[in-house]
Motif scaffolding. Structure first.
Motif, mmCIF file in Angstrom:
data_model
loop_
_atom_site.group_PDB
_atom_site.id
_atom_site.type_symbol
_atom_site.label_atom_id
_atom_site.label_comp_id
_atom_site.label_asym_id
_atom_site.label_seq_id
_atom_site.Cartn_x
_atom_site.Cartn_y
_atom_site.Cartn_z
ATOM 1 N N ALA A 253 1.024 -0.699 -0.030
ATOM 2 C CA ALA A 253 0.021 -0.475 0.294
ATOM 3 C C ALA A 253 1.100 0.976 -0.342
ATOM 4 C CB ALA A 253 -0.796 -0.187 1.516
ATOM 5 N N VAL A 254 0.369 2.139 -0.672
ATOM 6 C CA VAL A 254 1.239 3.539 -0.977
ATOM 7 C C VAL A 254 0.518 4.452 -0.442
ATOM 8 C CG1 VAL A 254 2.670 5.021 -2.533
ATOM 9 C CG2 VAL A 254 2.443 2.942 -2.633
ATOM 10 N N ARG A 255 0.880 5.566 -0.166
ATOM 11 C CA ARG A 255 0.470 6.745 0.846
ATOM 12 C C ARG A 255 1.450 7.813 -0.110
ATOM 13 N NH1 ARG A 255 0.819 6.522 5.416
ATOM 14 N NH2 ARG A 255 -1.918 5.639 6.100
ATOM 15 N N VAL A 256 0.625 8.980 -0.386
ATOM 16 C CA VAL A 256 1.747 9.517 -1.446
ATOM 17 C C VAL A 256 0.908 10.761 -0.673
ATOM 18 C CG1 VAL A 256 1.672 11.255 -3.816
ATOM 19 C CG2 VAL A 256 2.082 8.253 -3.684
ATOM 20 N N THR A 257 1.970 12.327 0.457
ATOM 21 C CA THR A 257 1.042 13.401 0.233
ATOM 22 C C THR A 257 2.246 14.335 -0.910
ATOM 23 O OG1 THR A 257 1.542 12.657 2.448
ATOM 24 C CG2 THR A 257 0.961 14.826 2.593
ATOM 25 N N HIS A 258 1.265 15.491 -1.333
ATOM 26 C CA HIS A 258 1.794 16.972 -2.397
ATOM 27 C C HIS A 258 1.586 17.480 -0.886
ATOM 28 C CE1 HIS A 258 1.795 20.525 -5.008
ATOM 29 N NE2 HIS A 258 2.818 19.422 -5.266
ATOM 30 N N LEU A 259 3.189 17.667 -0.557
ATOM 31 C CA LEU A 259 3.530 18.680 0.027
ATOM 32 C C LEU A 259 2.916 20.188 0.443
ATOM 33 C CD1 LEU A 259 6.589 18.271 1.877
ATOM 34 C CD2 LEU A 259 5.019 17.147 2.526
ATOM 35 N N PRO A 260 3.104 20.698 -0.889
ATOM 36 C CA PRO A 260 2.679 22.300 -1.020
ATOM 37 C C PRO A 260 1.531 22.318 -1.206
ATOM 38 C CG PRO A 260 4.469 21.415 -2.601
ATOM 39 C CD PRO A 260 4.097 20.844 -2.163
ATOM 40 N N THR A 261 0.559 21.720 -1.161
ATOM 41 C CA THR A 261 -0.895 21.877 -1.246
ATOM 42 C C THR A 261 -1.614 20.523 -0.438
ATOM 43 O OG1 THR A 261 -1.407 20.373 -2.870
ATOM 44 C CG2 THR A 261 -1.018 22.229 -3.785
ATOM 45 N N ASN A 262 -0.724 19.804 0.683
ATOM 46 C CA ASN A 262 -0.730 19.044 1.223
ATOM 47 C C ASN A 262 -2.526 17.986 1.391
ATOM 48 O OD1 ASN A 262 -0.850 17.623 4.031
ATOM 49 N ND2 ASN A 262 -2.794 19.644 4.864
ATOM 50 N N THR A 263 -2.250 17.698 -0.311
ATOM 51 C CA THR A 263 -3.079 16.363 -0.964
ATOM 52 C C THR A 263 -2.193 15.585 -0.351
ATOM 53 O OG1 THR A 263 -3.608 18.491 -2.526
ATOM 54 C CG2 THR A 263 -4.242 16.236 -3.376
ATOM 55 N N VAL A 264 -3.278 14.201 0.003
ATOM 56 C CA VAL A 264 -3.062 12.945 0.647
ATOM 57 C C VAL A 264 -4.104 12.032 -0.508
ATOM 58 C CG1 VAL A 264 -2.578 11.039 2.299
ATOM 59 C CG2 VAL A 264 -2.374 13.919 2.896
ATOM 60 N N VAL A 265 -3.232 11.449 -1.027
ATOM 61 C CA VAL A 265 -3.567 9.960 -1.811
ATOM 62 C C VAL A 265 -3.425 8.998 -1.492
ATOM 63 C CG1 VAL A 265 -4.040 8.863 -3.717
ATOM 64 C CG2 VAL A 265 -3.904 11.393 -3.634
ATOM 65 N N ALA A 266 -3.969 8.040 -0.792
ATOM 66 C CA ALA A 266 -3.402 6.595 -0.491
ATOM 67 C C ALA A 266 -4.174 5.753 -1.184
ATOM 68 C CB ALA A 266 -4.382 6.282 1.159
ATOM 69 N N VAL A 267 -3.548 4.953 -1.952
ATOM 70 C CA VAL A 267 -4.710 3.109 -2.946
ATOM 71 C C VAL A 267 -3.333 2.129 -2.481
ATOM 72 C CG1 VAL A 267 -3.871 2.320 -5.167
ATOM 73 C CG2 VAL A 267 -3.936 4.982 -4.751
ATOM 74 N N GLN A 268 -4.314 1.123 -2.443
ATOM 75 C CA GLN A 268 -3.619 -0.118 -1.608
ATOM 76 C C GLN A 268 -4.555 -2.011 -2.718
ATOM 77 O OE1 GLN A 268 -5.016 -0.317 2.583
ATOM 78 N NE2 GLN A 268 -7.455 -1.813 1.569
ATOM 79 N N ASP A 269 -4.863 -0.828 -3.497
ATOM 80 C CA ASP A 269 -5.739 -1.281 -4.549
ATOM 81 C C ASP A 269 -4.746 -2.888 -5.119
ATOM 82 O OD1 ASP A 269 -7.802 -2.591 -5.957
ATOM 83 O OD2 ASP A 269 -6.575 -1.944 -7.742
ATOM 84 N N GLU A 270 -3.549 -2.135 -5.633
ATOM 85 C CA GLU A 270 -2.277 -3.415 -5.778
ATOM 86 C C GLU A 270 -1.837 -4.204 -5.288
ATOM 87 O OE1 GLU A 270 -3.005 -4.342 -9.056
ATOM 88 O OE2 GLU A 270 -4.353 -2.421 -10.430
#
Length: 365
Positions: A253-270
């Motif tokens: 599973a991967v959680r990616v955070t875009h620091l300038p906008t504090n946008t967080v996306v987490a994916v564990q589908d694959e």
């Protein structure tokens, strides 16, 4: 409005067909998808224009028959003329709609996000039902729906949140001429959906009100949104939920955070960490692009608000009143019945009316 000549459209369509058969074009998935859609649109418009020409010729013939000295021939002509006039007007509306340039993102695939709002478990249950309805519609349209992430409620089996990709194949003829691409159709669903009904757990027969939030983000190419690697924080962890022994053995599973906008996306589908990261980046680009577009729109103070709404996810757009079997779209102030059918994916009457409202708004401006 002056309509294009059928001969000109036939030449354009032949040119597009030749491009589709060009190996250089076929090697570029994005380009062939764009050309294929343009060819479908021209083919649909050509069919409308040919039918319109036929109706016009029939009306001229009817005009001649109305002057006939024979009463029975005149009576038949008088009977047929209103139907032909009605067909003519319907075709004019369809042709005008087809001639309006589509918004650039309309043909794009989308990231569909549905989240339960106010109403607890009842909201989660409706989120699941609404996602199922969109999935049914997409399947009928020949689109693919792939769940990227999902958070289930424990009591009802509903969804607290579900994120999915909705994509159209290169050629999809199921709803030719009736729908746009995934974004051009589903963009009307952005906002807050309110449901009024008696929950199954309600013992006193009281109607409860719940809300669900829908976001529809057009997918963007990697080259369209620049995301610097130094602006990202990437965490990996073990997936939870279904997956057997694999869940406990690998941190895919991967959680990616875009620091300038504090946008967080987490994916564990694959099962693959690499594939999960690719999907997370795709969603991240779509969310950042949407945020940039919203910011741009806010700065354009003179911009008129669209008749079908801003698409802002805080805007209440529709109410589903189950006891009265009525769905009301508050943007165009129109209602429909048959909630049961619509919740089985029969959204076409709604989408057609919403597109017509959009068409009239474009003509007005």
């Amino acid at each position: 409005m002056q309509f294009p000549a059928t001969e000109e459209l036939e030449r354009d369509l032949q040119g597009l067909t030749d491009r589709l058969n060009n190996p250089a074009i076929r090697a570029n998935a994005s380009q062939i998808k764009q050309v294929a859609k343009e060819a479908r649109d021209k083919e649909y418009l050509l069919g409308l224009l040919k039918e319109y020409d036929t109706v016009r010729r029939e009306l001229v013939e009817i005009g001649g028959l109305l002057a006939s000295p024979e009463a029975d021939i005149r009576a038949l002509a008088e009977q047929d003329q209103p139907q032909l006039r009605e067909r003519e007007q319907g075709l004019i509306q369809k042709i005008e709609a087809a001639l309006i340039p589509a918004d650039p993102p309309d043909a794009r695939d989308v990231i569909l996000e549905i989240r339960a709002g106010a109403g607890g478990e009842e909201a989660a249950l409706f989120a699941q039902e609404l996602f199922r309805a969109y999935t049914r519609y997409a399947e009928n349209a020949g689109w693919a729906v792939h769940v990227v992430s999902r958070s289930d409620s424990q009591e009802t089996g509903g969804f607290k949140e579900v994120v999915a990709e909705v994509s159209a194949p290169l050629r999809s003829e199921s709803f030719a001429g009736q729908i746009s691409g995934p974004f051009g159709t589903l963009k009307f669903e952005r906002g807050v959906h309110r449901v009024q009904r008696i929950p199954k757990t309600e013992k006193q027969g009281r109607v409860h009100t719940s809300t669900v939030t829908v976001a529809v983000l057009p997918q963007v190419e990697e080259t369209e949104i620049e995301i610097r690697s130094e602006d990202l924080k990437v965490d990996t962890y073990r997936a939870s939920g279904a997956g057997g022994q694999h869940v406990n053995k690998t941190s895919s599973a991967v959680r990616v955070t875009h620091l300038p906008t504090n946008t967080v996306v987490a994916v564990q589908d694959e099962r693959s960490q690499h594939k999960n990261r690719d999907k997370a980046m795709k969603i991240l680009r779509a969310r950042i692009s949407e945020a940039q577009e919203e910011e741009r729109a806010k700065k354009e103070a003179a911009e008129r608000k669209s008749q079908v709404g801003t698409g802002d996810r805080s805007e209440k757009i529709r109410t589903y009143n189950f006891p009265q079997d009525r769905i009301t779209d508050h943007r165009i102030k129109q209602s429909w019945g048959n909630i049961a059918g619509i919740m089985e994916g029969e959204f076409l009457p709604l989408f057609k009316d919403l597109r017509e409202a959009e068409r009239q708004q474009k003509f007005a401006t």
